[in-house]
Design an enzyme around this catalytic site. Structure first.
Site, mmCIF file in Angstrom:
data_model
loop_
_atom_site.group_PDB
_atom_site.id
_atom_site.type_symbol
_atom_site.label_atom_id
_atom_site.label_comp_id
_atom_site.label_asym_id
_atom_site.label_seq_id
_atom_site.Cartn_x
_atom_site.Cartn_y
_atom_site.Cartn_z
ATOM 1 C CG ASP A 201 -65.839 -72.952 -20.833
ATOM 2 O OD1 ASP A 201 -65.823 -73.739 -19.877
ATOM 3 O OD2 ASP A 201 -66.611 -73.080 -21.815
ATOM 4 C CB THR B 160 -64.369 -85.576 -10.992
ATOM 5 O OG1 THR B 160 -65.319 -85.362 -12.068
ATOM 6 C CG2 THR B 160 -65.128 -85.628 -9.673
ATOM 7 C CG ASP C 126 -68.734 -70.560 -20.264
ATOM 8 O OD1 ASP C 126 -69.890 -71.001 -20.418
ATOM 9 O OD2 ASP C 126 -68.046 -70.780 -19.257
ATOM 10 N NE ARG D 287 -62.974 -79.804 -18.297
ATOM 11 C CZ ARG D 287 -61.762 -79.295 -18.225
ATOM 12 N NH1 ARG D 287 -60.735 -80.024 -18.614
ATOM 13 N NH2 ARG D 287 -61.551 -78.082 -17.803
HETATM 14 O O1 LIG Z 1 -60.548 -82.914 -22.639
HETATM 15 P P1 LIG Z 1 -61.423 -82.562 -21.472
HETATM 16 O O2 LIG Z 1 -60.624 -82.278 -20.222
HETATM 17 O O3 LIG Z 1 -62.487 -83.569 -21.219
HETATM 18 O O4 LIG Z 1 -62.098 -81.155 -21.779
HETATM 19 C C1 LIG Z 1 -62.624 -80.825 -23.006
HETATM 20 C C2 LIG Z 1 -64.109 -80.686 -22.945
HETATM 21 O O5 LIG Z 1 -64.467 -79.527 -22.190
HETATM 22 C C3 LIG Z 1 -65.278 -78.669 -22.967
HETATM 23 O O6 LIG Z 1 -66.616 -78.939 -22.824
HETATM 24 P P2 LIG Z 1 -67.437 -78.557 -21.502
HETATM 25 O O7 LIG Z 1 -67.360 -79.649 -20.511
HETATM 26 O O8 LIG Z 1 -67.001 -77.212 -21.029
HETATM 27 O O9 LIG Z 1 -68.918 -78.520 -22.006
HETATM 28 P P3 LIG Z 1 -69.626 -77.436 -22.952
HETATM 29 O O10 LIG Z 1 -69.187 -77.728 -24.339
HETATM 30 O O11 LIG Z 1 -71.067 -77.691 -22.725
HETATM 31 O O12 LIG Z 1 -69.195 -76.067 -22.488
HETATM 32 C C4 LIG Z 1 -64.831 -78.969 -24.367
HETATM 33 O O13 LIG Z 1 -65.747 -78.534 -25.343
HETATM 34 C C5 LIG Z 1 -64.623 -80.459 -24.338
HETATM 35 O O14 LIG Z 1 -65.806 -81.192 -24.569
HETATM 36 O O1 LIG Z 2 -59.251 -75.029 -21.834
HETATM 37 C C1 LIG Z 2 -60.340 -75.638 -21.856
HETATM 38 C C2 LIG Z 2 -60.505 -76.919 -21.320
HETATM 39 C C3 LIG Z 2 -61.714 -77.530 -21.396
HETATM 40 N N1 LIG Z 2 -62.748 -76.888 -21.971
HETATM 41 C C4 LIG Z 2 -62.602 -75.640 -22.493
HETATM 42 O O2 LIG Z 2 -63.564 -75.077 -23.023
HETATM 43 N N2 LIG Z 2 -61.411 -75.052 -22.403
HETATM 44 MG MG LIG Z 3 -67.607 -75.498 -21.486
#
Ligand SMILES: O=P(O)(O)OC[C@H]1O[C@H](OP(=O)(O)OP(=O)(O)O)[C@H](O)[C@@H]1O
Ligand SMILES: O=c1cc[nH]c(=O)[nH]1
Ligand SMILES: [Mg+2]
Length: 212
Positions: free
Chosen positions: A203, A111, A206, A107
């Site tokens: 997160d 944006t 993380d 994400r």
């Molecule tokens: O519903 P949304 O607003 O799109 O957010 C959710 C997304 O955000 C997080 O991933 P992230 O982008 O942090 O990637 P990662 O899994 O690599 O940490 C999570 O695992 C989802 O994929």
């Molecule tokens: O709360 C949130 C939203 C998006 N992605 C995450 O990992 N946590």
């Molecule tokens: Mg993430």
């Protein structure tokens, strides 16, 4: 097609207890990862409810019997990278014959739009039950985009499994993919100004991988 309702909230006490420990900011990466694995197996039980079965003839030590067995092609588990892998690991222990795919997506923090970087799924997607997994359904932008890609690859019978969902994310998914049931362990209050689920758990990627 599936008979699951559009939203299933898994209220099982074991799931809720583990989730509370995961939400706690003092919980270590090691414990967070282990709990996610444990919860994923309990959620896998819910998301695979009502899978079609057939019978096959076997011989028990006592006599022959027509015994139930899963019907059709092996199901496909799709991890939305990278946090999806936390749910995937436990689920593959429970469903070892599942075929596995990956949608690489992160994400953009400005944006809140998903950026795709990888896509690899099993063959014959149109003939499989497809379960897409990602712990977080926040704005819903990532899951909607991932399911768009799965449908383009032929998937017709899709379920989405997450740990935490926001009301906004559920509504966005319902508008874009009303045919995709969502199974979640919690529906939280909402999103903060950065698009994070509140009260949430922070997160997920993380916390799982210890990258912050
Ligand atoms: O519903 P949304 O607003 O799109 O957010 C959710 C997304 O955000 C997080 O991933 P992230 O982008 O942090 O990637 P990662 O899994 O690599 O940490 C999570 O695992 C989802 O994929
Ligand atoms: O709360 C949130 C939203 C998006 N992605 C995450 O990992 N946590
Ligand atoms: Mg993430």
């Amino acid at each position: 097609m599936t008979d699951l309702p559009h939203l299933t909230h898994v209220t099982h006490p074991l799931v809720q207890h583990k989730l509370t420990i995961m939400r706690d900011k003092r919980t270590s990466t090691a414990v967070f990862r282990q709990l996610l694995r444990e919860i994923s197996q309990l959620l896998a039980y819910e998301v695979t409810r009502e899978l079609p079965t057939t019978t096959k003839r076997i011989d028990t030590p006592m006599e022959p019997m027509d015994a139930p067995t899963l019907k059709g092609r092996k199901l496909a588990l799709i991890s939305i990278l990278r946090a999806g892998n936390g749910l995937l690991d436990g689920m593959t222990e429970l469903i070892p014959s599942a075929r596995i795919g990956f949608v690489g997506m992160y994400r953009d923090e400005e944006t809140l739009q998903p950026v795709q970087y990888y896509f690899k799924v099993p063959e014959h997607m149109d003939e499989r039950l497809v379960i897409a997994v990602d712990p977080m359904l926040a704005t819903g932008n990532s899951s909607v985009a991932a399911i768009d890609l799965l449908k383009k690859a032929g998937a017709k019978d899709i379920r989405f499994l997450c740990l935490l969902a926001s009301p906004e994310g559920i509504a966005t998914m319902k508008a874009a993919h009303p045919d995709v049931p969502i199974v979640t362990a919690a529906v939280d209050r909402g999103l903060d100004e950065r698009g994070y689920i509140v009260p949430g758990l922070g997160d997920a990627g993380d916390r799982m991988f210890g990258t912050k």
